[in-house]
Design a protein around this motif. Structure first.
Motif, short mmCIF file in Angstrom:
data_model
loop_
_atom_site.label_atom_id
_atom_site.label_comp_id
_atom_site.label_asym_id
_atom_site.label_seq_id
_atom_site.Cartn_x
_atom_site.Cartn_y
_atom_site.Cartn_z
N LYS A 1 -29.81 -6.65 -31.89
CA LYS A 1 -29.10 -6.59 -30.61
C LYS A 1 -28.14 -7.78 -30.55
CE LYS A 1 -33.33 -5.71 -28.74
NZ LYS A 1 -34.33 -6.08 -27.81
N ASN A 2 -26.87 -7.51 -30.60
CA ASN A 2 -25.87 -8.56 -30.54
C ASN A 2 -25.21 -8.59 -29.17
OD1 ASN A 2 -26.27 -9.27 -33.23
ND2 ASN A 2 -24.79 -7.75 -33.93
N ILE A 3 -24.94 -9.79 -28.72
CA ILE A 3 -24.23 -9.96 -27.46
C ILE A 3 -22.73 -9.89 -27.75
CG2 ILE A 3 -23.73 -11.59 -25.60
CD1 ILE A 3 -26.55 -12.65 -25.90
N ASN A 4 -21.99 -9.24 -26.87
CA ASN A 4 -20.55 -9.16 -27.04
C ASN A 4 -19.96 -10.56 -26.91
OD1 ASN A 4 -17.80 -8.65 -26.86
ND2 ASN A 4 -18.15 -6.70 -25.81
N PHE A 5 -19.36 -11.04 -28.00
CA PHE A 5 -18.85 -12.42 -28.07
C PHE A 5 -17.75 -12.66 -27.05
CE2 PHE A 5 -16.18 -15.70 -30.10
CZ PHE A 5 -17.12 -16.71 -30.15
N PHE A 6 -16.87 -11.69 -26.85
CA PHE A 6 -15.76 -11.82 -25.92
C PHE A 6 -16.26 -12.02 -24.49
CE2 PHE A 6 -12.42 -9.80 -23.27
CZ PHE A 6 -11.39 -10.69 -23.54
N VAL B 1 -28.77 -3.40 -22.71
CA VAL B 1 -29.66 -2.29 -22.35
C VAL B 1 -29.21 -1.01 -23.06
CG1 VAL B 1 -30.33 -0.80 -20.42
CG2 VAL B 1 -30.33 -3.29 -20.15
N LYS B 2 -27.91 -0.80 -23.17
CA LYS B 2 -27.38 0.37 -23.84
C LYS B 2 -27.78 0.38 -25.31
CE LYS B 2 -22.98 2.60 -24.93
NZ LYS B 2 -21.53 2.45 -24.84
N LYS B 3 -27.74 -0.77 -25.96
CA LYS B 3 -28.10 -0.86 -27.38
C LYS B 3 -29.59 -0.63 -27.60
CE LYS B 3 -24.31 -3.74 -28.87
NZ LYS B 3 -23.88 -5.01 -29.43
N THR B 4 -30.43 -1.06 -26.65
CA THR B 4 -31.87 -0.84 -26.83
C THR B 4 -32.23 0.62 -26.61
OG1 THR B 4 -32.28 -1.47 -24.53
CG2 THR B 4 -32.50 -3.19 -26.20
N ASN B 5 -31.49 1.33 -25.74
CA ASN B 5 -31.77 2.74 -25.51
C ASN B 5 -31.34 3.61 -26.69
OD1 ASN B 5 -32.87 2.26 -23.03
ND2 ASN B 5 -31.00 2.71 -21.90
N ASN B 6 -30.34 3.18 -27.44
CA ASN B 6 -29.84 3.96 -28.57
C ASN B 6 -30.76 3.88 -29.78
OD1 ASN B 6 -27.62 4.83 -27.18
ND2 ASN B 6 -26.25 3.25 -28.00
#
Length: 64
Positions: free
Chosen positions: A5-10, A58-63
């Protein structure tokens, strides 16, 4: 292999910059902002970036 799970750097950079400006402009003795108009824009942007970071995580964990 699991995806990390990566955080969006921008979004993270924008949140750090606006959060630091809010902290610098806040007067803790009087509980007021030095420049209320620009600081409200910083606050809205900071809250939006934190919300987008959480939404993305949350979106990445659901995928998975």
């Amino acid at each position: 292999m699991k995806n990390r799970k990566n955080i969006n750097f921008f979004f993270l950079i924008i949140a750090i910059i606006t959060g630091s400006k809010l902290y610098q402009h806040f007067d803790f003795e009087n509980f007021k902002f030095e420049k209320p108009a620009i600081d409200m824009i910083y606050l809205v942007t900071f809250i939006a970036m934190i919300g987008l970071i959480i939404k993305d995580l949350v979106k990445k964990t659901n995928n998975e």
